[in-house]
Design a protein around this motif. Sequence first.
Motif, mmCIF file in Angstrom:
data_model
loop_
_atom_site.group_PDB
_atom_site.id
_atom_site.type_symbol
_atom_site.label_atom_id
_atom_site.label_comp_id
_atom_site.label_asym_id
_atom_site.label_seq_id
_atom_site.Cartn_x
_atom_site.Cartn_y
_atom_site.Cartn_z
ATOM 1 N N LEU A 133 43.937 28.570 -26.590
ATOM 2 C CA LEU A 133 44.254 28.397 -28.006
ATOM 3 C C LEU A 133 45.688 27.922 -28.208
ATOM 4 C CD1 LEU A 133 42.505 31.561 -29.476
ATOM 5 C CD2 LEU A 133 41.821 29.179 -29.834
ATOM 6 N N LEU A 134 46.584 28.394 -27.380
ATOM 7 C CA LEU A 134 47.980 27.974 -27.475
ATOM 8 C C LEU A 134 48.113 26.484 -27.186
ATOM 9 C CD1 LEU A 134 50.787 29.048 -28.069
ATOM 10 C CD2 LEU A 134 50.996 29.692 -25.665
ATOM 11 N N ASP A 135 47.328 25.985 -26.241
ATOM 12 C CA ASP A 135 47.336 24.544 -25.960
ATOM 13 C C ASP A 135 46.933 23.738 -27.198
ATOM 14 O OD1 ASP A 135 48.117 24.875 -23.317
ATOM 15 O OD2 ASP A 135 46.077 24.715 -22.524
ATOM 16 N N ILE A 136 46.006 24.272 -27.954
ATOM 17 C CA ILE A 136 45.487 23.563 -29.120
ATOM 18 C C ILE A 136 46.413 23.688 -30.335
ATOM 19 C CG2 ILE A 136 43.578 23.471 -30.794
ATOM 20 C CD1 ILE A 136 41.766 24.537 -28.484
ATOM 21 N N TYR A 137 46.891 24.907 -30.608
ATOM 22 C CA TYR A 137 47.578 25.187 -31.871
ATOM 23 C C TYR A 137 49.092 25.392 -31.753
ATOM 24 C CZ TYR A 137 42.834 25.979 -33.605
ATOM 25 O OH TYR A 137 41.522 25.834 -33.950
ATOM 26 N N LYS A 138 49.657 25.174 -30.607
ATOM 27 C CA LYS A 138 51.092 25.428 -30.391
ATOM 28 C C LYS A 138 51.969 24.730 -31.430
ATOM 29 C CE LYS A 138 54.242 23.971 -26.957
ATOM 30 N NZ LYS A 138 54.464 23.658 -25.543
ATOM 31 N N GLY A 139 51.582 23.558 -31.838
ATOM 32 C CA GLY A 139 52.373 22.800 -32.805
ATOM 33 C C GLY A 139 52.485 23.447 -34.173
ATOM 34 N N LEU A 140 51.652 24.428 -34.458
ATOM 35 C CA LEU A 140 51.696 25.118 -35.748
ATOM 36 C C LEU A 140 52.655 26.299 -35.750
ATOM 37 C CD1 LEU A 140 47.873 25.174 -36.531
ATOM 38 C CD2 LEU A 140 49.588 23.563 -37.378
ATOM 39 N N LEU A 141 53.157 26.654 -34.577
ATOM 40 C CA LEU A 141 54.031 27.816 -34.437
ATOM 41 C C LEU A 141 55.494 27.400 -34.511
ATOM 42 C CD1 LEU A 141 52.248 29.516 -31.394
ATOM 43 C CD2 LEU A 141 51.827 29.910 -33.833
ATOM 44 N N THR A 142 56.347 28.376 -34.830
ATOM 45 C CA THR A 142 57.778 28.106 -34.730
ATOM 46 C C THR A 142 58.118 27.969 -33.249
ATOM 47 O OG1 THR A 142 58.454 30.419 -34.510
ATOM 48 C CG2 THR A 142 58.236 29.542 -36.777
ATOM 49 N N GLU A 143 59.272 27.408 -32.983
ATOM 50 C CA GLU A 143 59.704 27.226 -31.589
ATOM 51 C C GLU A 143 59.770 28.573 -30.864
ATOM 52 O OE1 GLU A 143 63.714 25.745 -29.338
ATOM 53 O OE2 GLU A 143 63.073 24.583 -31.091
ATOM 54 N N LYS A 144 60.285 29.588 -31.534
ATOM 55 C CA LYS A 144 60.425 30.920 -30.914
ATOM 56 C C LYS A 144 59.065 31.582 -30.693
ATOM 57 C CE LYS A 144 64.923 31.243 -30.643
ATOM 58 N NZ LYS A 144 65.618 31.394 -29.386
ATOM 59 N N GLN A 145 58.159 31.440 -31.644
ATOM 60 C CA GLN A 145 56.811 31.994 -31.467
ATOM 61 C C GLN A 145 56.126 31.341 -30.278
ATOM 62 O OE1 GLN A 145 55.230 31.052 -35.316
ATOM 63 N NE2 GLN A 145 55.660 33.089 -36.171
ATOM 64 N N ALA A 146 56.195 30.017 -30.212
ATOM 65 C CA ALA A 146 55.555 29.285 -29.115
ATOM 66 C C ALA A 146 56.177 29.673 -27.780
ATOM 67 C CB ALA A 146 55.670 27.781 -29.348
ATOM 68 N N GLU A 147 57.495 29.773 -27.745
ATOM 69 C CA GLU A 147 58.186 30.128 -26.505
ATOM 70 C C GLU A 147 57.777 31.524 -26.029
ATOM 71 O OE1 GLU A 147 62.771 30.324 -24.794
ATOM 72 O OE2 GLU A 147 62.442 30.224 -26.958
ATOM 73 N N ALA A 148 57.774 32.487 -26.934
ATOM 74 C CA ALA A 148 57.399 33.855 -26.575
ATOM 75 C C ALA A 148 55.952 33.916 -26.097
ATOM 76 C CB ALA A 148 57.605 34.792 -27.772
ATOM 77 N N MET A 149 55.068 33.225 -26.786
ATOM 78 C CA MET A 149 53.654 33.250 -26.406
ATOM 79 C C MET A 149 53.420 32.554 -25.067
ATOM 80 S SD MET A 149 51.550 32.932 -29.954
ATOM 81 C CE MET A 149 50.014 33.419 -29.178
#
Length: 119
Positions: free
Chosen positions: A10-26
């Motif tokens: 899911l992160l591969d698909i939706y990463k662009g919808l997250l803030t930079e910090k959310q994406a980095e942490a996940m």
Amino acid sequence: MEKNLVYTELLDIYKGLLTEKQAEAMEYYYDSDYSLSEISELMDISRQGVRDFIKRGEGIIDEMESKLRLLEVFRSVNEIGSLADELKKTNKRLSNSKDINSLADMILNKVETIGNGAE
């Protein structure tokens, strides 16, 4: 463990919808399998801050997936590609029809196009 694999996809698909910090942490948590403490040190924030980034990111991803169901679509497309590959193998073994191979190749090209995010 299954949840981790699902969030990796899911992160591969939706990463662009997250803030930079959310994406980095996940990414640290799900892709690299780091603990909250390890991520806390890497990101120079509190352990609770890391947990908050991950939980907010999960919420955004869960909401979008419940509406769009893109993971299901991508999995179905990959299954279609596998079936087209199997069709080519069976065709080669039984009849080696150029028409069947051509149609299977067209399907595989569409699968690749969809997998690359085009169309």
